[in-house]
Enzyme design. Sequence first.
Site, PDB file in Angstrom:
ATOM      1  N   GLY A 140       0.771  -1.043   0.088  1.00 45.84           N
ATOM      2  CA  GLY A 140      -0.024  -0.027  -0.077  1.00 45.84           C
ATOM      3  C   GLY A 140       0.958   1.125  -0.035  1.00 45.84           C
ATOM      4  N   SER A 142      -0.476   8.616  13.492  1.00 40.46           N
ATOM      5  CA  SER A 142      -0.758   9.916  13.561  1.00 40.46           C
ATOM      6  C   SER A 142       0.288  10.903  13.008  1.00 40.46           C
ATOM      7  CB  SER A 142      -1.508  10.527  14.805  1.00 40.46           C
ATOM      8  OG  SER A 142      -1.674  11.709  14.571  1.00 40.46           O
ATOM      9  N   LYS A 144      -6.171   5.430  18.755  1.00 40.93           N
ATOM     10  CA  LYS A 144      -5.971   6.518  17.647  1.00 40.93           C
ATOM     11  C   LYS A 144      -7.480   7.114  17.169  1.00 40.93           C
ATOM     12  CE  LYS A 144      -4.475   8.717  13.979  1.00 40.93           C
ATOM     13  NZ  LYS A 144      -5.110   8.480  12.793  1.00 40.93           N
ATOM     14  N   HIS A 201      -7.681   9.873  19.721  1.00 44.69           N
ATOM     15  CA  HIS A 201      -6.902  10.918  19.365  1.00 44.69           C
ATOM     16  C   HIS A 201      -7.475  12.002  18.486  1.00 44.69           C
ATOM     17  CE1 HIS A 201      -4.206  12.585  16.488  1.00 44.69           C
ATOM     18  NE2 HIS A 201      -3.403  12.870  17.390  1.00 44.69           N
ATOM     19  N   ASN A 202      -8.159  11.114  17.382  1.00 47.98           N
ATOM     20  CA  ASN A 202      -8.953  12.016  16.307  1.00 47.98           C
ATOM     21  C   ASN A 202      -9.796  12.890  16.975  1.00 47.98           C
ATOM     22  OD1 ASN A 202      -6.802  10.658  14.910  1.00 47.98           O
ATOM     23  ND2 ASN A 202      -8.137  10.308  13.223  1.00 47.98           N
ATOM     24  N   GLU A 214      -8.809  15.756  18.480  1.00 51.12           N
ATOM     25  CA  GLU A 214      -8.167  16.669  17.526  1.00 51.12           C
ATOM     26  C   GLU A 214      -9.466  17.328  16.744  1.00 51.12           C
ATOM     27  OE1 GLU A 214      -5.922  14.477  14.474  1.00 51.12           O
ATOM     28  OE2 GLU A 214      -7.001  15.726  12.736  1.00 51.12           O
ATOM     29  N   LYS A 234     -13.901  12.204   7.886  1.00 52.34           N
ATOM     30  CA  LYS A 234     -13.580  11.013   7.324  1.00 52.34           C
ATOM     31  C   LYS A 234     -14.004  10.040   8.224  1.00 52.34           C
ATOM     32  CE  LYS A 234      -9.755  11.343   4.016  1.00 52.34           C
ATOM     33  NZ  LYS A 234      -8.254  11.324   3.859  1.00 52.34           N
TER      34      LYS A 234
HETATM   35  N1  LIG Z   1      -3.620  10.353   4.887  1.00 49.56           N
HETATM   36  C1  LIG Z   1      -3.350  10.749   6.144  1.00 49.56           C
HETATM   37  O1  LIG Z   1      -3.055  11.745   6.736  1.00 49.56           O
HETATM   38  C2  LIG Z   1      -3.574   9.515   7.095  1.00 49.56           C
HETATM   39  C3  LIG Z   1      -3.077   9.541   8.294  1.00 49.56           C
HETATM   40  C4  LIG Z   1      -3.092   8.431   9.102  1.00 49.56           C
HETATM   41  C5  LIG Z   1      -3.502   7.199   8.764  1.00 49.56           C
HETATM   42  N2  LIG Z   1      -4.089   7.110   7.239  1.00 49.56           N
HETATM   43  C6  LIG Z   1      -4.607   5.739   6.858  1.00 49.56           C
HETATM   44  O2  LIG Z   1      -3.450   5.130   6.154  1.00 49.56           O
HETATM   45  C7  LIG Z   1      -4.207   4.409   5.120  1.00 49.56           C
HETATM   46  C8  LIG Z   1      -3.442   4.772   3.921  1.00 49.56           C
HETATM   47  O3  LIG Z   1      -3.823   5.998   3.582  1.00 49.56           O
HETATM   48  P1  LIG Z   1      -3.295   6.812   2.249  1.00 49.56           P
HETATM   49  O4  LIG Z   1      -3.787   8.351   2.133  1.00 49.56           O
HETATM   50  O5  LIG Z   1      -1.942   6.709   1.969  1.00 49.56           O
HETATM   51  O6  LIG Z   1      -4.009   5.959   0.920  1.00 49.56           O
HETATM   52  P2  LIG Z   1      -5.484   5.643   0.544  1.00 49.56           P
HETATM   53  O7  LIG Z   1      -5.859   6.782  -0.650  1.00 49.56           O
HETATM   54  O8  LIG Z   1      -6.371   5.601   1.722  1.00 49.56           O
HETATM   55  O9  LIG Z   1      -5.494   4.398  -0.158  1.00 49.56           O
HETATM   56  C9  LIG Z   1      -4.611   4.000  -1.100  1.00 49.56           C
HETATM   57  C10 LIG Z   1      -3.953   2.749  -1.021  1.00 49.56           C
HETATM   58  O10 LIG Z   1      -4.853   1.741  -0.763  1.00 49.56           O
HETATM   59  C11 LIG Z   1      -4.620   0.588  -1.892  1.00 49.56           C
HETATM   60  N3  LIG Z   1      -5.735  -0.182  -2.174  1.00 49.56           N
HETATM   61  C12 LIG Z   1      -7.118   0.392  -2.111  1.00 49.56           C
HETATM   62  N4  LIG Z   1      -7.792  -0.826  -2.352  1.00 49.56           N
HETATM   63  C13 LIG Z   1      -7.129  -1.764  -2.372  1.00 49.56           C
HETATM   64  C14 LIG Z   1      -7.720  -3.286  -2.686  1.00 49.56           C
HETATM   65  N5  LIG Z   1      -8.807  -3.601  -2.727  1.00 49.56           N
HETATM   66  N6  LIG Z   1      -6.466  -4.065  -2.631  1.00 49.56           N
HETATM   67  C15 LIG Z   1      -5.190  -3.766  -2.152  1.00 49.56           C
HETATM   68  N7  LIG Z   1      -4.917  -2.414  -2.235  1.00 49.56           N
HETATM   69  C16 LIG Z   1      -6.020  -1.323  -2.213  1.00 49.56           C
HETATM   70  C17 LIG Z   1      -4.265   1.496  -3.002  1.00 49.56           C
HETATM   71  O11 LIG Z   1      -3.659   0.709  -4.014  1.00 49.56           O
HETATM   72  P3  LIG Z   1      -3.548   1.284  -5.615  1.00 49.56           P
HETATM   73  O12 LIG Z   1      -2.394   1.923  -5.734  1.00 49.56           O
HETATM   74  O13 LIG Z   1      -3.517   0.124  -6.417  1.00 49.56           O
HETATM   75  O14 LIG Z   1      -4.976   1.947  -5.879  1.00 49.56           O
HETATM   76  C18 LIG Z   1      -3.216   2.386  -2.551  1.00 49.56           C
HETATM   77  O15 LIG Z   1      -2.021   1.873  -2.318  1.00 49.56           O
HETATM   78  C19 LIG Z   1      -5.636   4.716   5.274  1.00 49.56           C
HETATM   79  O16 LIG Z   1      -6.172   3.625   5.979  1.00 49.56           O
HETATM   80  C20 LIG Z   1      -5.648   6.069   6.030  1.00 49.56           C
HETATM   81  O17 LIG Z   1      -6.982   6.050   6.582  1.00 49.56           O
HETATM   82  C21 LIG Z   1      -4.057   8.350   6.401  1.00 49.56           C
END
Ligand SMILES: NC(=O)c1ccc[n+]([C@@H]2O[C@H](COP(=O)([O-])OP(=O)(O)OC[C@H]3O[C@@H](n4cnc5c(N)ncnc54)[C@H](OP(=O)(O)O)[C@@H]3O)[C@@H](O)[C@H]2O)c1
Length: 479
Positions: A11, A130, A185, A188-189, A192, A263
């Site tokens: 991912g 986070s 977590k 925490h949110n 926030e 979210k």
């Molecule tokens: N963004 C933030 O600030 C933040 C902070 C803390 C935690 N998070 C959490 O961290 C995680 C990743 O967040 P993100 O923003 O980097 O990405 P995201 O947009 O939530 O997810 C995209 C990723 O998920 C993969 N994916 C989606 N559906 C899939 C499936 N069915 N099978 C396999 N892979 C799949 C995508 O692969 P493809 O490239 O193939 O589409 C891509 O690598 C999430 O759970 C999010 O809630 C995010």
Amino acid sequence: MSSTAQIGVTGLAVMGRNLARNFARNGYTVALHNRTAARTHELVEHFGDEGDFIATESAEDFVAALERPRRLVVMVKAGEATDAVIAEFAPLLESGDMIIDGGNAHFADTRRRERELREQGIHFVGTGVSGGEEGALNGPSIMPGGSKESYESLGPMLEKISAKAKDGAPCVTHIGPDGAGHYVKMVHNGIEYADMQLIGEAYQLLRDVAGYSAEEIAGIFRTWNTGRLDSYLIEITADVLSHVDAATGKPFVDVVVDQAEQKGTGRWTVQIALDLGVPVSGIAEAVFARSVSGHADLREASRHLAGPTARKLGTDEAAAFADQVEQALYASKIVSYTQGFHEIAAGSEEYDWNVDLGKVASIWRGGCIIRAAFLDRITSAYEAQPQLPSLLSDKSFAEEIAAAQDDWRSVIATAVTQGVPTPAFAATLAYYDSLRAERLPAALTQGQRDYFGAHTYRRVDRDGVFHTLWGGDKTEVES
Ligand SMILES: NC(=O)c1ccc[n+]([C@@H]2O[C@H](COP(=O)([O-])OP(=O)(O)OC[C@H]3O[C@@H](n4cnc5c(N)ncnc54)[C@H](OP(=O)(O)O)[C@@H]3O)[C@@H](O)[C@H]2O)c1
């Protein structure tokens, strides 16, 4: 393929990519995988020189690249994608291997996944991360759940890549078994959300009542950031407020549509609080405030609903009012953290997690969005008294609120009379007054419930459960 990677990340969107780079920059060999291989190649192409990466395209090659016990970080879209990834990888793993879910999973899903994978001997480590993309790269606050055994293997690596507090302590700790990390977590949110809403209400009062410009308010926040409100959110608030829109020359904050998005973790915090019977009114009002803001249809009413228009203060009065708003913001902040920590304590009790509340506050001091000097105080309060029933039971917090409360009340009274909405300020004060009240109207509520539903009540003067025959001669019977 030689199994030389100490950790693997699948991912590789913004969070996974940055976390993988963080591990590599800290000297670990990192196996890479993504459903769409292009992301894997992009990472290696742009950042391959930052450390040792092993790019893989198939699940089999990814697993084969990992040294045993395998540590496999999943950073995919929370929900079905996480289950899909687990279904793909779990059959390829062996007893003792670890799947670390760093996404924003609901803790109930984490509990289910942990239980299912435990049957296969796989450690499922639901981990709160986070700090957004910047934190993932340079050091997030990390909240791992799962087994103690998995933390022994994983902990040192997480400590290395985590943020460090000002005293150098890593912002990570083993939160507790199964879903404890994702639960903490989530709260925490929720906190926030409350912090951001309270800051928003302070901003609105400084704008509409004190009559300050965005740039002047930025200056006030910068000053506050040198005192007890010192925190990342206050710091970025000042930056956002002083940013000028290049297209119009207006303050950026004046050209952004005033509808806040969410979210889900804030909403979960409130839903779970309701399930556990924990009053998190400040957090709930923050979630509702975003919801109200998003209802353009309801807000059409701004054209016809009557009410006062806020009166702008003169210069001296405005400065004095700003000082009062600081007091109100601080007092409300203490209450919203009190509510959040109550929710963590309640979850810990319900699920038998034995969460160390002081430690939780200490790992939020760096990396995460709510990082703040103030968290040291919470750690000290719980260290002094681990069974503290509420942060408001801590003498020093109680004294600070006592000192702030005249201004707190006055600011909310001003907001009410001038028609400025301050739902989180008001809800946190009402919570405080509810805890202070010797007698709450709940006695009347009990009377009403007994009247219409024979729900019974207890008496202040003797033990037992009673019912009054309301439809008859109103005699009281013991039930
Ligand atoms: N963004 C933030 O600030 C933040 C902070 C803390 C935690 N998070 C959490 O961290 C995680 C990743 O967040 P993100 O923003 O980097 O990405 P995201 O947009 O939530 O997810 C995209 C990723 O998920 C993969 N994916 C989606 N559906 C899939 C499936 N069915 N099978 C396999 N892979 C799949 C995508 O692969 P493809 O490239 O193939 O589409 C891509 O690598 C999430 O759970 C999010 O809630 C995010």
